[in-house]
Design an enzyme around this catalytic site. Structure first.
Site, short mmCIF file in Angstrom:
data_model
loop_
_atom_site.label_atom_id
_atom_site.label_comp_id
_atom_site.label_asym_id
_atom_site.label_seq_id
_atom_site.Cartn_x
_atom_site.Cartn_y
_atom_site.Cartn_z
N LYS A 18 0.86 -1.19 0.00
CA LYS A 18 0.00 0.00 0.00
C LYS A 18 0.90 1.23 0.00
O LYS A 18 1.70 1.42 0.91
CB LYS A 18 -0.91 0.02 1.23
CG LYS A 18 -1.86 1.21 1.26
CD LYS A 18 -2.85 1.11 2.40
CE LYS A 18 -3.82 2.29 2.37
NZ LYS A 18 -4.83 2.20 3.44
N ASP A 30 -1.49 9.73 -6.98
CA ASP A 30 -0.10 9.34 -7.23
C ASP A 30 0.22 7.95 -6.71
O ASP A 30 1.34 7.46 -6.89
CB ASP A 30 0.86 10.37 -6.63
CG ASP A 30 0.68 10.55 -5.11
OD1 ASP A 30 0.03 9.69 -4.49
OD2 ASP A 30 1.19 11.54 -4.57
N GLY A 31 -0.75 7.30 -6.07
CA GLY A 31 -0.54 5.95 -5.58
C GLY A 31 0.37 5.84 -4.38
O GLY A 31 0.76 4.74 -3.98
N ARG A 88 1.34 -5.47 3.54
CA ARG A 88 0.23 -6.04 4.30
C ARG A 88 -0.21 -7.38 3.70
O ARG A 88 0.02 -7.65 2.52
CB ARG A 88 -0.94 -5.06 4.35
CG ARG A 88 -1.48 -4.60 2.99
CD ARG A 88 -2.50 -3.50 3.16
NE ARG A 88 -3.21 -3.22 1.91
CZ ARG A 88 -4.23 -2.39 1.80
NH1 ARG A 88 -4.66 -1.74 2.86
NH2 ARG A 88 -4.83 -2.21 0.64
N ARG A 95 -13.12 -7.90 -2.52
CA ARG A 95 -14.11 -7.10 -1.78
C ARG A 95 -15.48 -7.20 -2.44
O ARG A 95 -15.59 -7.72 -3.56
CB ARG A 95 -13.68 -5.62 -1.80
CG ARG A 95 -12.25 -5.39 -1.29
CD ARG A 95 -11.40 -4.69 -2.36
NE ARG A 95 -9.99 -4.60 -1.95
CZ ARG A 95 -9.54 -3.69 -1.08
NH1 ARG A 95 -10.37 -2.81 -0.59
NH2 ARG A 95 -8.28 -3.70 -0.73
N ASP A 164 -16.21 -1.13 -1.35
CA ASP A 164 -14.82 -1.43 -1.69
C ASP A 164 -13.98 -1.73 -0.45
O ASP A 164 -12.87 -2.24 -0.56
CB ASP A 164 -14.18 -0.27 -2.46
CG ASP A 164 -14.48 -0.35 -3.95
OD1 ASP A 164 -14.81 -1.45 -4.43
OD2 ASP A 164 -14.40 0.68 -4.63
N ASN A 165 -14.49 -1.37 0.72
CA ASN A 165 -13.76 -1.61 1.96
C ASN A 165 -14.37 -2.75 2.78
O ASN A 165 -14.02 -2.94 3.94
CB ASN A 165 -13.71 -0.34 2.81
CG ASN A 165 -12.76 0.70 2.23
OD1 ASN A 165 -11.89 0.36 1.42
ND2 ASN A 165 -12.92 1.95 2.61
N ASP A 174 -8.28 -2.15 4.90
CA ASP A 174 -8.18 -0.74 4.51
C ASP A 174 -8.43 0.22 5.66
O ASP A 174 -9.42 0.94 5.70
CB ASP A 174 -9.13 -0.42 3.34
CG ASP A 174 -8.67 -1.09 2.06
OD1 ASP A 174 -7.59 -1.69 2.07
OD2 ASP A 174 -9.38 -1.00 1.05
#
Length: 410
Positions: A18, A30-31, A88, A95, A164-165, A174
């Protein structure tokens, strides 16, 4: 995603980075991740594991010399912050949203491949069912209800409970603007950008139902009987309520918890909310005092949470009903057994925001001693520890803790 790892116990883990940079899904970002959010995710996932809550795990943080711009509170005041990467692990990172996106794009073949893969890898018993897709949905419904009960039981608020979480394996993933309750405020919102309180502590159970409804729609092209799926969805409410009753009954030391105990449990929570008593320490202090001293109002000097709770006008009446209920545990029970049972399920330490922030402040100066110290202490959240006591981890949060703000910004 780095790939799968098979450990020496034969367990498969999916490894993920992550904050390592742009991917095809980064959109306009920007990731990258900043150090403060990386420390929070690292600590929180490990803390939740040791609290007994299903969760992803954190293996390491790598700190970068790169600086990234972030407008932390979305108020037009961006700042440069140190970047970091978290390694992680989880049994799966699929998900609810992983299926939603396929259905919304009419990629039904891929939807079937993904769900079949998940069942084969993680729910082999379900894959053998005649109506396997319905059985899969039923499993996720039940596990999601149980996960959110565990969140509620340790005073945890996720902060961003979108589809999504939400994990298809019902693990906590997340960690962004999460928070553990200090005072018991059901309206607690850990995310400062959630102005409507959509993902407040008290709303988590209903959000779970909402997300499962979205998952049902995503599975519609595969389900053998959609109307049966709708009936399965409705079982979420009963499953949640049943598990909540049992879990919170155990937090109060009750044996053979039943429907008749709901009033006693809800009354305790109601008094906590009105007196703003501390969530974690109210239960914990109740587990450490003898019933005789409790009834005689001989609270230890350090019982700061119970002293706040007992200011409620209904406290003495509740104590009478609580004492009478404990007598129903049976002759084989004792006050010492009650205390031990309660201490096994009521942590003395959780990752409060002020504790995380103190460690982050040092980490940003390249001093990771407090991060390591916190990690070591929170590996044993149910055990009283001299160092933790000296550091004030079970004391009233410092006044500046109320001014802390956390946002979605990574």
């Amino acid at each position: 995603m780095l790939g799968e790892y098979l450990n020496r116990n034969g367990e498969k883990w999916e490894l993920q980075l992550k904050g390592s940079g742009r991917t095809p899904y980064s959109r306009h970002g920007d990731g990258r991740a900043v150090l403060r959010s990386s420390v929070r995710e690292f600590l929180a996932s490990e803390v939740m594991f040791h609290l007994g809550v299903p969760t992803s795990r954190a293996a390491a943080i790598v700190v970068s010399n790169d600086l990234v711009w972030r407008d932390q509170f979305y108020d037009g005041h961006p700042m440069q912050e140190k970047a970091a990467v978290v390694l992680r692990l989880a049994k799966s990172w699929f998900r609810f949203g992983s299926l939603e996106i396929l259905t919304s794009n009419n990629e039904y073949d891929n939807l079937k491949k993904v769900v079949d893969f998940i069942m084969k890898e993680h729910f082999p018993e379900v894959a053998k069912e005649t109506t396997k897709y319905l059985a899969f949905f039923s499993k996720v419904v039940s596990m999601t209800a149980e996960l959110i009960v565990k969140w509620q039981s340790v005073g945890f608020a996720h902060g961003v409970c979108n589809t999504d979480n939400f994990s298809l394996l019902s693990i906590t993933i997340d960690y962004g603007p999460f928070g553990f309750l200090d005072e018991y405020n059901p309206d607690f919102v850990p995310n400062s950008s959630d102005e409507e309180g959509r993902y407040s502590y008290k709303n988590q159970p209903s959000v779970g139902f909402f997300n499962l409804e979205k998952l049902l729609q995503a599975l519609k092209p595969l389900l053998e009987d959609f109307s049966a799926g709708e009936k399965v969805l409705l079982t979420y409410v009963d499953t949640f309520n049943e598990r909540f009753l049992i879990t919170f009954g155990h937090k109060l030391g009750l044996a053979n918890v039943g429907a008749a105990d709901e009033t006693l449990i809800q009354s305790f929570l109601w008094m906590m909310s009105l007196t703003r008593a501390d969530f974690t320490m109210s239960f914990r202090e109740l587990s450490e005092i003898s019933l005789r001293d409790l009834v005689a109002d001989r609270l230890p000097s350090e019982s700061w949470a119970l002293k706040k709770l007992k200011t409620h006008t209904n406290w003495k009446d509740w104590l009478v009903r609580y004492t009478e209920r404990l007598e129903l545990n049976g002759d084989m029970d004792s006050d010492e057994k009650r205390k031990r049972r309660m201490q096994d399920v009521n942590p003395r330490y959780v990752l409060r925001n002020w504790m995380a922030q103190s460690a982050i402040a040092k980490a940003e100066k390249n001093d990771f001693s407090e991060v390591r110290q916190l990690l070591d202490i929170l590996k044993r959240p149910f055990m009283k520890q001299i160092l933790a006591e000296n550091l004030g981890y079970s004391s009233q949060p410092p006044p500046w803790a109320t001014r802390l703000r956390v946002s979605c910004s990574s």
